[in-house]
Design an enzyme around this catalytic site. Sequence first.
Site, PDB file in Angstrom:
ATOM      1  CG  ASP A 180      -1.767  -1.192   1.412  1.00 17.98           C
ATOM      2  OD1 ASP A 180      -1.331  -2.273   1.000  1.00 17.98           O
ATOM      3  OD2 ASP A 180      -2.874  -1.073   1.962  1.00 17.98           O
ATOM      4  CD  GLU A 233      -4.539  -9.738  -0.523  1.00 16.86           C
ATOM      5  OE1 GLU A 233      -5.576  -9.564   0.145  1.00 16.86           O
ATOM      6  OE2 GLU A 233      -3.448  -9.211  -0.246  1.00 16.86           O
ATOM      7  CD  GLN A 246      -6.315  -5.981  -4.054  1.00 18.02           C
ATOM      8  OE1 GLN A 246      -6.689  -6.649  -3.105  1.00 18.02           O
ATOM      9  NE2 GLN A 246      -5.413  -5.037  -3.946  1.00 18.02           N
TER      10      GLN A 246
HETATM   11  O1  IFM Z   1      -2.322  -4.632   0.792  1.00 18.01           O
HETATM   12  C1  IFM Z   1      -3.691  -4.812   0.875  1.00 18.01           C
HETATM   13  C2  IFM Z   1      -4.082  -5.912  -0.082  1.00 18.01           C
HETATM   14  O2  IFM Z   1      -3.788  -5.549  -1.403  1.00 18.01           O
HETATM   15  C3  IFM Z   1      -5.550  -6.225   0.038  1.00 18.01           C
HETATM   16  N1  IFM Z   1      -5.846  -6.592   1.397  1.00 18.01           N
HETATM   17  C4  IFM Z   1      -5.537  -5.524   2.355  1.00 18.01           C
HETATM   18  C5  IFM Z   1      -4.087  -5.138   2.285  1.00 18.01           C
HETATM   19  C6  IFM Z   1      -3.815  -3.966   3.245  1.00 18.01           C
HETATM   20  O3  IFM Z   1      -4.501  -2.838   2.825  1.00 18.01           O
END
Ligand code: IFM
Length: 727
Positions: A332, A473, A586
């Site tokens: 992030d 994910e 995502q």
């Molecule tokens: O880094 C992110 C990931 O891409 C999606 N799950 C949450 C994480 C933390 O924001």
Amino acid sequence: MDKLWTLQQTSFSPLKLQHNETVFMQGNGYMGTRGAFEERYPGEERTTFVHGVFDDVPIVFTELVNFPDWLNIEIILAGERFCMTDGQLLEFGRSLDLRNGLLNRKVLWRSPKGLTTSLEFKRFVSFTDVHLTCMQVTIIAQDYNGTLEIRSGLNANTDNLNYKHWEWLGQGFEDQTIWLKLKTKSTKIVAGMAERLQIVGETALESDFWDVTGCPTLRLKTTLTAGHPLQIEKVAAIFTSRDVNDPLEMAKNKLAALPKAAWDELWNPHVLCWEENWNKSDVIIEGDEKAQLALRFNLYNLLIAASRYDEHVNIGAKTLSGYGYRGHSFWDTEIFILPYFTFTQPDIARNLLSYRYHNLPGAREKAQANGFEGAQFPWESAGSGREVTPTWVPNPDDPTKLIRIWTGDIQIHISADIAFAIWQYWIVSGDDDFMVKRGAEIILDTARFWVSRAEWNQEKERYEFNKVIGPDENHDHVNNNAYTNYLVHWHLQLAVQLVKWLKKHDPLAATRLFALLELNENDIDQFKKIAEKIYRPFDADTKLVEQFDGYFALQYIDLKALEGRKESIQGMLGIEKTNQTQILKQPDVIMLMNLFPDEFDLDVIRKNYQFYTERTDLTYGSSLGPSIQSIVASRLQMVDQAYAYFLQAAFTDIDNLRGNAEDGIHAASAGGLWQTVVFGFAGLRYENDGWSLNPQLPPTWKRLAFKFRWRGEEIKVDLRPERYAET
Ligand code: IFM
């Protein structure tokens, strides 16, 4: 009140306490305090976190420690305790001035016995003197004369969701100041805190110190006369052994050096410091007030999250604003948040990248433990830079069962994300010194990791990365995730170019680095060879990039048919079942095209955008999604869609769109939001040779203006679409 700068709450809702605590967050890059009220309420989650103060905890390994509460003030008016849920709340208003982080609450309260009092609370966390906080309460009895009693303590009995981290070391009272000394249980970080409370311009009739163990408390008593304002001032200081040798002494001295009424002395430089920050990093939108305010809210949260002084801390996925992800940092930072700082305050970006440099030992340890060479950065990182992703977590639906979390094991793209952020910082800032002293070491040692992680497929004569997790994910243990493979390809090529540059630019540094990393020319040839042969999926007929081997054969689910749902697809179907579908959490291929727009022609981007957008859970999947969708939609000149995704990112926390804002600010979404405006609507592109703009503003925007720094020079961008030009 300037509505383009002020976030307002017009009614008090006990059921939304935690959401509002996140929204009315204050901080200064050293500490962050949630917007809890001064007096206490059931269900609140009052926290103060200080960067880098982590302590061990089961399951998630380590977490930011909730500090003793410096906010609390209990006000007793003519014998009745002020509490907004008792008596009658005749008026209530709270505002956060984003220009300077001032939190203000005005209340008109009628007590159960019918006495009316107006109270105004103001507080800020100093941006100039980052160890200090200051609060002022103005009280006016409207229709009575009576006693006023104020109790204010430093409460060390705070915990992290019931887990206690502090060991009490001592407390006391001297010179009208209470103090507290503590130590974290495992990491042994010492904290020293001090607090001073006074009635401004008056001497209290009574003043005592209550020596309650773990909560030294000051009590002041005086009288209120109807119609006459009385002002209370409270200042608090926080230091830790991460900052200084004797944190308690420093905290006491800090307060001792302040004048008797300290507000103005602290406030004036604080405001100037904020002005400087906004002057560099603001974005002006005209013609869309809601968007302007929401954008500033998100930028404010980035500005209060980033340390200006400490190279050993990062920004957590929830900044310093809540328990979510326990203060851990992810990709992030590098991919979503860092561009804001790289382009507007490169010194901060350098600090954040230096955090990764200092944590190379943890990354090397991780690579070695997994049987690889070089440096493999952890998916979740905290104080030491070791992997802190939990391996097993209790299943929320059935806590007797555990869920295996694989991201720490196989979400490996983060090492290339970090290389990307360093490259971006270098290109934009022109900071060769950073590249020579720190950046190159990270890029080359992570390149080495890729060499040892790549697998040669003899039959297909290509290198592959198998059993990984890409940005999406929802699918784990996939082979040849496109995002990962393309990024590693780019990373290895960058490593080769960088070696060439370094040898020319600073041959001595190149020799030193080769010796340090035990690299030789064969290794560099190997980078080249593997880069050439990494499999990068692309179907020339359909122009689609397959997200990973076998993705196209997975079950299609029509997301439109599920509109109105209140949870993620993974929440509805479960992990295993979702794995079997095409639904993404995502953007993954779209994320790739966002990072490397020039690698793909527009037609390819359009086809992939269309294909993957309808398969992505953008409402309840990851909050990292909407901003990326927005940038790519802008590139495709789909301004309406870009704007819709922009709004989704902009209001994630203000409107609690995902129902989890109480856990803290969605920092990646906030960083991505800046990118939607600058890379998306303004169309800022950059490469070695320079930068360019290709603007396309949403229809109502009359003006978009911002600044950025390009190789030391300040560039002012001021876009006013012709359709609004005066005739
Ligand atoms: O880094 C992110 C990931 O891409 C999606 N799950 C949450 C994480 C933390 O924001």
